[in-house]
Motif scaffolding. Structure first.
Motif, PDB file in Angstrom:
ATOM      1  N   LEU A   1       0.826  -1.205   0.000  1.00  0.00           N
ATOM      2  CA  LEU A   1       0.000   0.000   0.000  1.00  0.00           C
ATOM      3  C   LEU A   1       0.863   1.258   0.000  1.00  0.00           C
ATOM      4  N   LEU A   2       1.935   1.218   0.807  1.00  0.00           N
ATOM      5  CA  LEU A   2       2.850   2.359   0.866  1.00  0.00           C
ATOM      6  C   LEU A   2       3.494   2.593  -0.501  1.00  0.00           C
ATOM      7  N   GLY A   3       3.877   1.507  -1.161  1.00  0.00           N
ATOM      8  CA  GLY A   3       4.467   1.617  -2.494  1.00  0.00           C
ATOM      9  C   GLY A   3       3.499   2.210  -3.502  1.00  0.00           C
ATOM     10  N   LEU A   4       2.231   1.804  -3.414  1.00  0.00           N
ATOM     11  CA  LEU A   4       1.218   2.328  -4.329  1.00  0.00           C
ATOM     12  C   LEU A   4       0.983   3.819  -4.093  1.00  0.00           C
ATOM     13  N   VAL A   5       0.998   4.210  -2.818  1.00  0.00           N
ATOM     14  CA  VAL A   5       0.826   5.637  -2.489  1.00  0.00           C
ATOM     15  C   VAL A   5       1.979   6.459  -3.055  1.00  0.00           C
ATOM     16  N   LEU A   6       3.199   5.944  -2.900  1.00  0.00           N
ATOM     17  CA  LEU A   6       4.376   6.652  -3.418  1.00  0.00           C
ATOM     18  C   LEU A   6       4.337   6.753  -4.943  1.00  0.00           C
ATOM     19  N   ILE A   7       3.919   5.679  -5.597  1.00  0.00           N
ATOM     20  CA  ILE A   7       3.818   5.679  -7.057  1.00  0.00           C
ATOM     21  C   ILE A   7       2.754   6.679  -7.517  1.00  0.00           C
ATOM     22  N   ALA A   8       1.623   6.695  -6.801  1.00  0.00           N
ATOM     23  CA  ALA A   8       0.545   7.629  -7.139  1.00  0.00           C
ATOM     24  C   ALA A   8       1.006   9.073  -6.944  1.00  0.00           C
ATOM     25  N   GLY A   9       1.748   9.310  -5.852  1.00  0.00           N
ATOM     26  CA  GLY A   9       2.264  10.649  -5.592  1.00  0.00           C
ATOM     27  C   GLY A   9       3.237  11.101  -6.668  1.00  0.00           C
ATOM     28  N   LEU A  10       4.111  10.196  -7.079  1.00  0.00           N
ATOM     29  CA  LEU A  10       5.079  10.510  -8.126  1.00  0.00           C
ATOM     30  C   LEU A  10       4.374  10.768  -9.457  1.00  0.00           C
TER      31      LEU A  10
ATOM     32  N   PHE B   1       1.645  17.180 -12.997  1.00  0.00           N
ATOM     33  CA  PHE B   1       1.764  18.621 -12.803  1.00  0.00           C
ATOM     34  C   PHE B   1       2.949  19.180 -13.597  1.00  0.00           C
ATOM     35  N   ALA B   2       4.059  18.458 -13.589  1.00  0.00           N
ATOM     36  CA  ALA B   2       5.249  18.906 -14.319  1.00  0.00           C
ATOM     37  C   ALA B   2       4.957  19.012 -15.810  1.00  0.00           C
ATOM     38  N   GLY B   3       4.204  18.053 -16.335  1.00  0.00           N
ATOM     39  CA  GLY B   3       3.841  18.094 -17.746  1.00  0.00           C
ATOM     40  C   GLY B   3       2.982  19.312 -18.074  1.00  0.00           C
ATOM     41  N   ARG B   4       2.024  19.599 -17.215  1.00  0.00           N
ATOM     42  CA  ARG B   4       1.161  20.759 -17.449  1.00  0.00           C
ATOM     43  C   ARG B   4       1.956  22.056 -17.361  1.00  0.00           C
ATOM     44  N   ILE B   5       2.873  22.136 -16.396  1.00  0.00           N
ATOM     45  CA  ILE B   5       3.679  23.348 -16.249  1.00  0.00           C
ATOM     46  C   ILE B   5       4.627  23.507 -17.431  1.00  0.00           C
TER      47      ILE B   5
ATOM     48  N   GLN C   1       2.171  20.137  -1.139  1.00  0.00           N
ATOM     49  CA  GLN C   1       1.983  20.094  -2.590  1.00  0.00           C
ATOM     50  C   GLN C   1       2.271  21.459  -3.213  1.00  0.00           C
ATOM     51  N   GLU C   2       1.897  22.513  -2.508  1.00  0.00           N
ATOM     52  CA  GLU C   2       2.194  23.876  -2.987  1.00  0.00           C
ATOM     53  C   GLU C   2       3.693  24.083  -3.122  1.00  0.00           C
ATOM     54  N   LEU C   3       4.449  23.602  -2.146  1.00  0.00           N
ATOM     55  CA  LEU C   3       5.905  23.738  -2.199  1.00  0.00           C
ATOM     56  C   LEU C   3       6.480  22.981  -3.388  1.00  0.00           C
TER      57      LEU C   3
END
Length: 253
Positions: A7-16, A22-26, A160-162
């Protein structure tokens, strides 16, 4: 244990994956002007729901068609070290934290005195006002929040703002960041961007704003809806004069 790690791995993957999105949109914003921000869309919904109609003013204008007076005024008022920092002004955050802590302390002391007076049957003259919160966010942080995030105040949203702030600074130039900010920031009820603000308040394009007009618009930014209904505010005039005096020393990107 294995399930927890999975579950922790899935959360990290989702966060990444979210950061990459966001990077793509920016990155796209290098060449494509954003049509709207998350904050604007939430305001469209709020205004339409509460009033039954939508009074909306916004017109994108390129960086060269926004007066240097407005650029200097906004930087002087909102983020004096904009061209120097990497997205976060630590010194400004520390000063804001200190001011907010002192304001909170004064409020608690006033509340204690009021409570003591009530116990002695000598009630205070007025209720204690909540402390005025001072922000330490840079222009880039404000843009990150307006473009992508909700208005809730949580540690997760601040984190997330940071992250978005650092991505904006890494992928876009200071000039582009300021251009997007000035074209999307709120300047009143349904008034977004420098061109709409210049037309709404002064009936002229953003390219022709005088130093004092630009300073008044810059001072409005923390509370645009409040000052829109108080055009004769003494604070607005006084603070605008201070900003005009500072504008000469502002470096533009």
């Amino acid at each position: 244990m294995k399930v927890l790690l999975r579950l922790l791995g899935l959360v990290l993957i989702a966060g990444l994956a979210l950061q990459l999105y966001f990077a793509g949109r920016i990155a796209l914003m290098k060449v494509v002007d954003p049509e709207s921000s998350a904050f604007e869309r939430s305001e469209i919904y709020r205004v339409a729901k509460t009033t039954g109609s939508l009074k909306w003013r916004q017109q994108w204008v390129p960086y060269s068609q926004i007066s240097d007076t407005l650029k200097r005024a906004v930087i002087a008022s909102e983020d004096a070290s904009f061209v120097e920092h990497d997205g976060v002004d630590i010194e400004a955050l520390e000063k804001a934290w200190d001011k907010n802590a002192k304001a909170e302390q004064r409020t608690q002391q006033a509340a204690s005195r009021l409570a003591a007076g009530e116990q002695q049957n000598t009630p205070g003259k007025a209720a204690v006002k909540p402390p005025k919160i001072v922000g330490g966010s840079t222009i880039t942080q404000q843009l990150a929040k307006n473009l992508f995030l909700s208005g809730e105040r949580t540690l997760l949203r601040k984190g997330q703002e940071l992250a978005l702030t650092l991505i904006l600074e890494a992928l876009l130039s200071k000039e582009r960041i300021l251009e997007i900010y000035l074209n999307n920031v709120e300047w009143g009820e349904g008034v977004f961007g420098a061109e709409a603000a210049a037309q709404h308040y002064y009936r002229k394009p953003a390219s022709r704003l005088s130093a004092y007009e630009a300073a008044r618009l810059a001072v409005m930014l923390p509370r645009p809806k409040y000052f829109e209904t108080r055009p004769n505010s003494g604070y607005l005039s006084s603070r605008a004069g201070t900003i005009v005096a500072r504008m000469g020393g502002v470096e533009l990107p």
